[in-house]
Write a protein that holds these residues in place. Structure first.
Motif, short mmCIF file in Angstrom:
data_model
loop_
_atom_site.label_atom_id
_atom_site.label_comp_id
_atom_site.label_asym_id
_atom_site.label_seq_id
_atom_site.Cartn_x
_atom_site.Cartn_y
_atom_site.Cartn_z
N PRO A 194 0.72 -1.27 0.17
CA PRO A 194 0.00 0.05 0.01
C PRO A 194 0.74 1.35 -0.11
O PRO A 194 0.47 2.16 -0.68
CB PRO A 194 -0.82 -0.22 1.32
N VAL A 195 2.00 1.19 0.71
CA VAL A 195 2.85 2.59 0.86
C VAL A 195 3.40 2.78 -0.33
O VAL A 195 3.48 3.86 -0.77
CB VAL A 195 3.60 2.37 2.06
N GLN A 196 3.82 1.76 -1.14
CA GLN A 196 4.61 1.66 -2.47
C GLN A 196 3.56 2.24 -3.28
O GLN A 196 3.99 3.11 -4.36
CB GLN A 196 5.26 0.50 -2.73
N ALA A 197 2.55 1.56 -3.45
CA ALA A 197 1.27 1.90 -4.43
C ALA A 197 1.18 3.68 -4.29
O ALA A 197 0.86 4.39 -5.28
CB ALA A 197 0.14 1.22 -4.21
N ALA A 198 0.92 4.06 -3.19
CA ALA A 198 0.39 5.40 -2.80
C ALA A 198 1.72 6.42 -3.33
O ALA A 198 1.45 7.41 -4.10
CB ALA A 198 0.26 5.59 -1.34
N THR A 199 2.99 6.03 -2.95
CA THR A 199 3.95 7.09 -3.39
C THR A 199 4.29 6.88 -5.06
O THR A 199 4.43 7.97 -5.46
CB THR A 199 5.24 6.41 -2.61
N LEU A 200 4.46 5.64 -5.41
CA LEU A 200 4.63 5.88 -6.95
C LEU A 200 3.36 6.29 -7.50
O LEU A 200 3.75 6.78 -8.68
CB LEU A 200 4.72 4.17 -7.26
N LEU A 201 2.22 6.33 -7.19
CA LEU A 201 1.25 6.66 -7.83
C LEU A 201 1.19 8.37 -7.90
O LEU A 201 0.53 8.93 -8.85
CB LEU A 201 -0.26 6.21 -7.60
N VAL A 202 1.60 8.77 -6.74
CA VAL A 202 1.56 10.20 -6.69
C VAL A 202 2.73 10.77 -7.47
O VAL A 202 2.59 11.66 -8.16
CB VAL A 202 1.79 10.51 -4.91
N PHE A 203 4.03 10.15 -6.96
CA PHE A 203 5.18 10.77 -7.90
C PHE A 203 5.47 10.36 -9.17
O PHE A 203 6.25 10.88 -9.91
CB PHE A 203 6.22 10.67 -7.04
N GLY A 204 4.79 9.27 -9.54
CA GLY A 204 5.20 8.31 -10.88
C GLY A 204 4.80 9.11 -12.36
O GLY A 204 5.67 9.53 -13.07
N PRO A 205 3.62 9.89 -12.13
CA PRO A 205 3.27 10.54 -13.32
C PRO A 205 4.60 11.82 -13.55
O PRO A 205 4.76 11.79 -14.63
CB PRO A 205 2.01 10.99 -13.14
N PHE A 206 4.83 12.36 -12.42
CA PHE A 206 5.58 13.53 -12.71
C PHE A 206 7.25 12.98 -13.13
O PHE A 206 7.63 13.44 -13.88
CB PHE A 206 5.92 14.18 -11.35
#
Length: 334
Positions: A194-206
């Protein structure tokens, strides 16, 4: 008779776990290659975030069904693991963008000696001469297969350095957390995904926009592309789980050494599906060397003194064995 049957069962489960990892890892490489090369979905970090979101959903369903029991992982340990894991993902993507394919492969090969260094320093592991030589043969074989042009620049070297060390630390930490907190693979995934999903989906697009100069929300989604994204996420659940199972059952070094079998399989499948133009004598020789090295490593590391702890108290040894047994039994039951 009982010990022999128990050893046979463990060996069978080890093989099954490894084959599970090989099949899912090779499968996701082929699906992602089709998704990115054929359909132009070049948002690798965002896609990884979707992978972990799907994995999180799977762990929630299994927890609701009672297959995952409540467990505890301290917040500092969780954040440390997620930091290593996310730096690994970002570092690999940036390394691939800034470096030649040859240097990218060299950097990936260096994860084995880095993992060995971590085991020697952190776990006081001692390797026999045959074990060291077998690792060298594996590295040589894979290098002959995959390394072509090698060129490097300063920023590419920094990206590769971060990628290699963060990946090695992440894989070492999987084994460490499972051993220390007696966590099964599903339990550890339930804490970290869950923590990896949240951080990667927030910062991934940028990050993807910085790497590709394309926005993920402007991609031309269609039925086929969405199908491949869903397929990639589905296979990723097995890939994530099998990685945790394999590192828990083996070690980070063994996982890296045997992991190069996936490189060989990807090359073979590439020749099978996309033509035999690249099937040269050099590549075949490299494959043979790598396979011989893997077989040698498996035999050498399993021999007395092949790979053992230099100093370990009886009490801590018993404690670790008890923790490893609990973690292994959880994975076997699942």
């Amino acid at each position: 008779m009982a010990p022999a049957s128990k050893a046979d069962k463990k060996a069978a489960l080890d093989v099954a776990s490894w084959m599970f990892n090989v099949v899912t890892s090779v499968g996701i490489i082929i699906v992602n290659k089709a998704l990115m090369a054929t359909y132009g979905y070049s948002f690798a970090t965002t896609l990884t975030g979707l992978h972990f979101a799907t994995t999180t959903l799977m762990t929630l369903v299994l927890r609701w069904m009672g297959y995952i029991q409540p467990s505890h992982l301290p917040l500092p340990e969780l954040l440390k693991f997620v930091l290593f894991a996310n730096f690994s993902i970002v570092g690999m993507n940036v390394s691939l963008m800034w470096n030649s394919v040859g240097f990218y492969q060299i950097a990936k090969l260096s994860m084995i000696p880095v993992s060995c260094f971590l085991e020697v320093v952190m776990d006081k592991i001692r390797y026999s001469r045959d074990t060291k030589l077998s690792i060298g043969v594996v590295l040589l074989g894979v290098a002959v297969c995959t390394v072509t042009d090698v060129s490097v620049n300063a920023k590419g070297f920094i990206a590769a350095f971060i990628a290699v060390w963060s990946t090695a630390l992440q894989q070492y930490y999987v084994h460490f957390l499972q051993r220390k907190y007696s966590l099964g693979s599903f339990n550890l995934l339930g804490h970290t995904a869950p923590v990896q999903a949240a951080t990667l989906l927030v910062f991934g697009p940028f990050l993807d926009f910085w790497l590709t100069n394309k926005r993920v929300d402007e991609y031309g989604y269609n039925v086929i592309a969405v199908f491949f994204i869903i397929l990639s996420c589905t296979i990723a659940v097995g890939t994530n789980l099998s990685q945790f199972i394999c590192i828990g059952r083996f070690t980070a070094v063994s996982f890296q050494v045997l992991g190069h079998m996936k490189t060989i399989l990807v090359l073979i499948l590439g020749f099978f599906f996309f033509g035999k133009d690249g099937l040269t004598i050099q590549v075949v020789l490299g494959m043979v060397l790598a396979v011989v090295g893997m077989i040698w490593y498996g035999n050498a590391s399993s021999q007395p003194g092949g790979k053992e702890r230099r100093s370990y108290s009886i009490s801590s040894d018993k404690s670790q064995k008890h923790g490893d047994l609990e973690s292994s039994e959880r994975d076997d039951n699942v």
